[in-house]
Scaffold this active site. Structure first.
Site, PDB file in Angstrom:
ATOM      1  N   SER A 179      -8.924 -77.267  32.672  1.00 13.68           N
ATOM      2  CA  SER A 179      -8.627 -77.358  34.100  1.00 13.68           C
ATOM      3  C   SER A 179      -9.451 -76.367  35.113  1.00 13.68           C
ATOM      4  CB  SER A 179      -7.221 -77.128  34.542  1.00 13.68           C
ATOM      5  OG  SER A 179      -6.675 -75.724  33.894  1.00 13.68           O
ATOM      6  N   HIS A 206      -5.009 -83.303  32.098  1.00 14.89           N
ATOM      7  CA  HIS A 206      -6.234 -83.516  32.794  1.00 14.89           C
ATOM      8  C   HIS A 206      -7.006 -84.523  32.281  1.00 14.89           C
ATOM      9  CE1 HIS A 206      -5.718 -80.162  35.875  1.00 14.89           C
ATOM     10  NE2 HIS A 206      -5.008 -79.570  34.925  1.00 14.89           N
ATOM     11  N   LYS A 236      -0.032 -86.047  37.548  1.00 11.17           N
ATOM     12  CA  LYS A 236      -1.369 -85.999  37.926  1.00 11.17           C
ATOM     13  C   LYS A 236      -1.877 -87.207  38.318  1.00 11.17           C
ATOM     14  CE  LYS A 236      -2.456 -81.400  36.337  1.00 11.17           C
ATOM     15  NZ  LYS A 236      -1.192 -80.964  36.022  1.00 11.17           N
TER      16      LYS A 236
END
Length: 385
Positions: A179, A206, A236
């Site tokens: 990240s 991610h 996300k």
């Protein structure tokens, strides 16, 4: 630490310019927000990678599910589960090409829950030095021996796998996409886990909806199978809240029965489950629309910044770190850009090593070409100052 020492500790934090405060922001679209004073911003510090939070189809799913209640009412094992969560688990398992999936309340709790249940005192966890804090904390509560290897250094990892002996299980745990730098873990991890009979766990927080031709994550990006446990988040790219584990049915059933963060947490609501399920189905149906826009936007922003001579970290993801070095420089650049209506994240120790403070710019599929160009011009101007 004694409670009476807190004022002094806070004073020290402020003197070191590390004091953090919550700033209210209401997202009007997936790329624009407004603060309580009515000032508008182009937002580049959100992890809403695909802009799913404001997709009409996803919002409609949330509205339709509100009739089933604003909350779930209890833990899934004691109070039952809303249909949407079970449906979501089946869809996630299909998306990740695994036998089953289990949903947790947050991505952070998922990493804690996985390690709490799977690892113990007789086991060894080999953890990348740049892993997310939730993995670090999961390692701590597992009571397993923890061996940290140099970031994406396969020689260092293999040396440690050779040297460390155990009668228990060896785990290799890594972020899929890191990240802070936006780089991707290496596929050689599969070779090492097979060679040394380890269990490979990859946190795709991610990665899901971010890498791979259709957004399936690290395994698709590598073009290889071999990840034993895939951890992910709903908060996300899927525009909701919560986390999940995708793996064999034996592992997911074991987590449901032995992972305390799963057992003792009130489950997420039907609204949240319906939101994530709608976003996932939309991604599956139109991967080219979302992944294509995300890839183009990230590449365009990188080009604008690199052509202007900014020091950015090269990576194949929409996470673009602008290395500033000193904390004060990162803070000042973020503040100047904020004044001009561009929100960025200033990342500094302890989130990153001392001397590597940076601006972390997150590009999404929701950003328009005009927004990218406007933000780039503001960043470049203030960076050069």
């Amino acid at each position: 630490m004694k409670i009476k020492d807190i004022p002094q500790k806070l004073l020290e934090i402020k003197k070191e310019d590390r004091f953090r405060q919550v700033r209210d922001l209401r997202m009007m679209t997936a790329s624009k927000g407004v603060d309580r004073d009515g000032k508008e911003y182009i937002v580049f510090n959100s992890n809403d990678y695909l802009g799913m939070t404001h997709e009409p189809e996803v919002q409609e799913a949330a509205r339709n599910a509100i009739i089933y209640g604003t909350g779930s009412g209890g833990a899934r094992l004691t109070s039952g589960a809303v249909f949407e969560l079970t449906d979501l688990e089946k869809e996630l398992a299909s998306f990740k090409h695994t036998e089953d999936a289990a949903i947790f309340n947050t991505g952070y709790m998922t990493n804690l829950g996985v390690l709490y249940a799977l690892a113990g005192p007789s086991d060894v966890i080999f953890s990348d030095e740049l892993n997310h804090a939730s993995i670090v904390d999961g390692c701590r509560i597992s009571r397993a021996k923890v061996v940290v290897y140099k970031h994406s250094d396969m020689r260092d990892l293999e040396k440690k796998l050779q040297e460390i002996k155990t009668d228990g299980q060896k785990f290799i745990y890594t972020d899929g996409v890191f990240s802070m730098d936006g780089d991707v873990a290496l596929p050689e991890l599969i070779d090492l886990k097979e060679k040394y009979d380890a269990c490979l766990i990859v946190d795709d927080a991610h990665s899901t909806g971010v890498i791979g031709e259709k957004g399936h994550g690290t395994s698709e990006y590598w073009g290889r199978n071999g990840i034993d446990v895939q951890v992910g988040t709903l908060s996300k790219a899927l525009g909701a809240e919560g986390g999940f584990v995708a793996s064999t049915r034996n592992i997911t059933d074991y987590l449901r029965n032995c992972s305390r963060p799963f057992i003792f947490s009130t489950s997420i609501s039907a609204v949240t489950g319906a939101t994530a399920l709608a976003a996932l189905k939309l991604l599956e149906r139109e991967p080219g629309r979302f992944m294509g826009k995300l890839l183009w936007n990230a590449g365009y922003m990188r080009k604008l910044l690199k052509d202007a001579g900014l020091s950015i970290v090269d990576a194949p993801t929409p996470i673009i770190p602008i290395i500033m070095g000193e904390e004060t420089k990162a803070m000042e650049l973020a503040a100047k850009c904020r004044e001009e209506g561009v929100l960025l994240s200033a990342i500094r120790p302890p989130s990153v090593p001392k001397g590597t403070s940076r601006i972390r710019l997150t590009v999404t599929a929701a950003h328009t070409k005009e927004e990218l160009e406007r933000a780039a011009s503001v960043i470049i101007k203030n960076y050069k100052k």
